[in-house]
Design a protein around this motif. Structure first.
Motif, short mmCIF file in Angstrom:
data_model
loop_
_atom_site.label_atom_id
_atom_site.label_comp_id
_atom_site.label_asym_id
_atom_site.label_seq_id
_atom_site.Cartn_x
_atom_site.Cartn_y
_atom_site.Cartn_z
N TYR A 39 63.95 37.33 7.89
CA TYR A 39 63.02 36.78 6.90
C TYR A 39 63.79 36.03 5.81
N THR A 40 64.88 36.64 5.35
CA THR A 40 65.70 36.02 4.32
C THR A 40 66.25 34.68 4.77
N LEU A 41 66.78 34.65 5.99
CA LEU A 41 67.34 33.40 6.52
C LEU A 41 66.28 32.33 6.64
N ALA A 42 65.07 32.74 7.07
CA ALA A 42 63.98 31.77 7.20
C ALA A 42 63.57 31.23 5.85
N ILE A 43 63.43 32.13 4.85
CA ILE A 43 63.03 31.71 3.51
C ILE A 43 64.08 30.80 2.89
N VAL A 44 65.35 31.19 3.01
CA VAL A 44 66.41 30.39 2.42
C VAL A 44 66.50 29.03 3.11
N HIS A 45 66.25 28.99 4.42
CA HIS A 45 66.24 27.72 5.14
C HIS A 45 65.15 26.81 4.59
N ILE A 46 63.97 27.41 4.33
CA ILE A 46 62.87 26.63 3.75
C ILE A 46 63.24 26.19 2.33
N GLU A 47 63.83 27.12 1.56
CA GLU A 47 64.19 26.83 0.18
C GLU A 47 65.19 25.69 0.09
N ASP A 48 66.15 25.67 1.04
CA ASP A 48 67.16 24.62 1.02
C ASP A 48 66.53 23.24 1.11
N PHE A 122 62.70 29.51 -8.49
CA PHE A 122 61.75 28.72 -9.27
C PHE A 122 61.48 27.37 -8.60
N LYS A 123 62.53 26.72 -8.14
CA LYS A 123 62.36 25.43 -7.46
C LYS A 123 61.51 25.59 -6.19
N PHE A 124 61.79 26.66 -5.45
CA PHE A 124 61.02 26.95 -4.24
C PHE A 124 59.54 27.11 -4.56
N GLU A 125 59.24 27.90 -5.60
CA GLU A 125 57.85 28.14 -5.97
C GLU A 125 57.17 26.85 -6.46
N CYS A 126 57.90 26.02 -7.21
CA CYS A 126 57.35 24.74 -7.67
C CYS A 126 56.90 23.89 -6.49
N THR A 127 57.69 23.90 -5.43
CA THR A 127 57.41 23.06 -4.27
C THR A 127 56.37 23.67 -3.36
N LYS A 128 56.47 24.97 -3.11
CA LYS A 128 55.66 25.61 -2.08
C LYS A 128 54.41 26.31 -2.60
N ARG A 129 54.37 26.64 -3.90
CA ARG A 129 53.27 27.47 -4.40
C ARG A 129 52.48 26.83 -5.53
N TYR A 130 53.17 26.23 -6.50
CA TYR A 130 52.47 25.80 -7.72
C TYR A 130 51.66 24.52 -7.50
N HIS A 131 52.23 23.56 -6.81
CA HIS A 131 51.53 22.31 -6.46
C HIS A 131 50.88 21.66 -7.69
N ASP A 316 57.34 39.49 -4.27
CA ASP A 316 58.57 40.17 -4.67
C ASP A 316 59.62 40.07 -3.57
N ALA A 317 59.21 40.23 -2.31
CA ALA A 317 60.15 40.13 -1.19
C ALA A 317 60.71 38.73 -1.07
N ARG A 318 59.85 37.72 -1.27
CA ARG A 318 60.29 36.34 -1.19
C ARG A 318 61.30 36.04 -2.31
N HIS A 319 61.00 36.54 -3.51
CA HIS A 319 61.91 36.37 -4.64
C HIS A 319 63.26 37.00 -4.34
N PHE A 320 63.24 38.24 -3.85
CA PHE A 320 64.49 38.94 -3.55
C PHE A 320 65.27 38.21 -2.47
N ALA A 321 64.56 37.71 -1.47
CA ALA A 321 65.24 37.05 -0.35
C ALA A 321 66.00 35.81 -0.80
N ILE A 322 65.41 35.05 -1.72
CA ILE A 322 66.05 33.82 -2.18
C ILE A 322 67.07 34.09 -3.27
N ALA A 323 66.66 34.90 -4.27
CA ALA A 323 67.51 35.08 -5.45
C ALA A 323 68.60 36.10 -5.27
#
Length: 323
Positions: A39-48, A122-131, A316-323
Motif C-alpha cells: 500500500y505504501t509503495l502504491a501511495i508513494v508511487h502516486i504521490e511522486d 500536503f501536495k498529494f492531498e492538494c492534487t488528489k483530494r482537495y480539488h 491516517d494510513a495514507r498520511h503515514f504511508a507518505i509522510a
C-alpha cells in the motif's frame, strides 16, 4: 503415575496449541506488514506523480492569475487556518468549492510538523483530494517550517525550502481595488524584522490607491478574550504600521478556534478551526470552520462555513504511508 502422565500430555498439547497460535499470529502480522508495504509503495508511487497543483502557492504567476478574472465590484475570498491536512479540512474544501470564491488563503500550519514527508502529503492531498478550482495562497505557520537554522536537519523544511516549494513567505497582490499582504509572522524564536519592513514598504507604495487592505499572518497580534496565542517579536512595531496605514483587516490563525475584535480602524479576525484539535468545545469558537469574506463596493461582510470533525482511518494510513 496415570495422573502425572495425563498432566504431561495436557502440557504437551497446550504447548502445541500455543505454538500454533504464535505461528498464526506471526503469519498475520507478516501478511499485514507485506500488505501495508505494498500500500505504501502504491501511495508513494502516486504521490511522486502528484506534485503541487499550478494554482497553489505564492508564486508571482499565481498572484498575477487573479488579474485574468477581470474587474468585479463584488467578490469573495476564503480564509482558514491550522488545517493540518486533516479529513476535516477535506470536508471544508468540499463546502468551499460550492462558494463563488476568487481565491483562498490558508493561514499556516497546513502540515502536522515541518518534515518533508508531511509536505509531500500536503501536495498529494492538494492534487488528489482537495480539488480547489481557484488560486490558493499559503501563509507560513510555525509547524510548516523549522524555527531556527541550528535545529535544521535534512528531513526538516526551512524558510528557504518553503519558498522553493511554495513561493515567497512575504507576498502581496492587488485585486479589484483591494490590497492583500501575506506575512511570515511566527512565535518567538522566529525573527519578524524583514516581514514588518516588507509590510511597511508595501503599504507606503500601495495603500492610498486601494480602498481596502487585508493583512494575513499566522500568529494573531490581538485577541478579544480567552487564552492569548503566542505573541511574536517586534509586536509593537507591527501594530504601529497597522495603525498608521489604517489597515482594514488583520486575519490570523494559530489559536485553534474563532475570535473577532476591533481596535481603532482595524478588525482582528482569528480563524484557526480548519482541522487541528480545538481549544474550545462549548462556544462558537469551538467549531471547525472557514470564513468567507465578501467585498461589495465599500462593504465587507463575513460568513462562517461550518463542518463536523471527521476522523478517517484510511486518511491516517495514507498520511503515514507518505509522510
Amino acid at each position: 503415575m496415570g495422573m502425572f502422565a495425563t498432566l504431561a500430555k495436557m502440557q504437551v498439547k497446550g504447548r502445541r496449541r500455543l505454538k500454533k497460535r504464535t505461528e498464526l499470529a506471526i503469519i498475520a502480522v507478516a501478511a499485514f506488514l507485506i500488505g501495508f508495504e505494498a500500500y505504501t509503495l502504491a501511495i508513494v508511487h502516486i504521490e511522486d506523480k502528484a506534485g503541487l497543483p499550478q494554482n497553489i502557492g505564492n508564486f508571482e504567476r499565481i498572484r498575477n492569475s487573479l488579474k485574468e478574472q477581470g474587474t468585479q465590484e463584488k467578490f469573495s475570498f476564503a480564509v482558514v487556518g491550522d488545517t493540518r491536512t486533516t479529513r476535516t479540512f477535506e470536508r471544508l474544501c468540499d463546502e468551499l468549492r460550492n462558494e463563488p470564491l476568487s481565491f483562498m488563503v490558508i493561514l499556516g500550519d497546513f502540515v502536522e510538523t515541518c518534515t518533508k514527508g508531511n509536505h509531500d502529503y500536503f501536495k498529494f492531498e492538494c492534487t488528489k483530494r482537495y480539488h480547489l478550482p481557484f488560486p490558493v495562497l499559503l501563509v507560513a505557520g510555525n509547524r510548516d517550517v523549522v524555527c531556527k537554522e541550528e535545529y535544521y536537519d535534512i528531513d526538516k523544511v526551512s524558510l528557504t525550502d518553503f519558498e522553493k516549494m511554495y513561493g515567497p513567505c512575504n507576498f502581496s497582490f492587488e485585486y479589484n481595488g483591494c490590497l492583500f499582504v501575506g506575512l511570515c509572522v511566527l512565535p518567538y524564536l522566529f525573527p519578524t524584522g524583514e516581514s514588518i519592513k516588507f509590510l511597511d514598504s508595501t503599504l507606503a507604495g500601495h495603500r492610498n490607491e486601494n480602498r481596502k487592505v487585508f493583512v494575513f499572518t499566522h500568529v494573531p497580534p490581538v485577541m478579544s478574550t480567552g487564552p492569548v496565542a503566542n505573541s511574536f517579536e517586534n509586536l509593537d512595531a507591527f501594530m504601529e504600521v497597522i495603525e498608521r496605514y489604517k489597515v482594514d483587516y488583520v486575519i490570523s490563525a494559530h489559536y485553534h478556534g474563532y475570535d473577532r475584535t476591533r481596535q481603532k480602524d482595524t478588525v482582528y479576525l482569528v480563524t484557526g478551526g480548519g482541522g487541528a484539535s480545538l481549544y474550545e468545545k462549548k462556544t462558537f469558537g469551538g467549531l471547525y470552520h472557514a470564513v468567507v469574506l465578501t467585498i461589495d463596493n465599500e462593504v465587507v461582510s463575513e460568513k462562517t462555513v461550518l463542518v463536523r470533525n471527521d476522523k478517517s482511518a484510511a486518511s491516517d494510513a495514507r498520511h503515514f504511508a507518505i509522510a
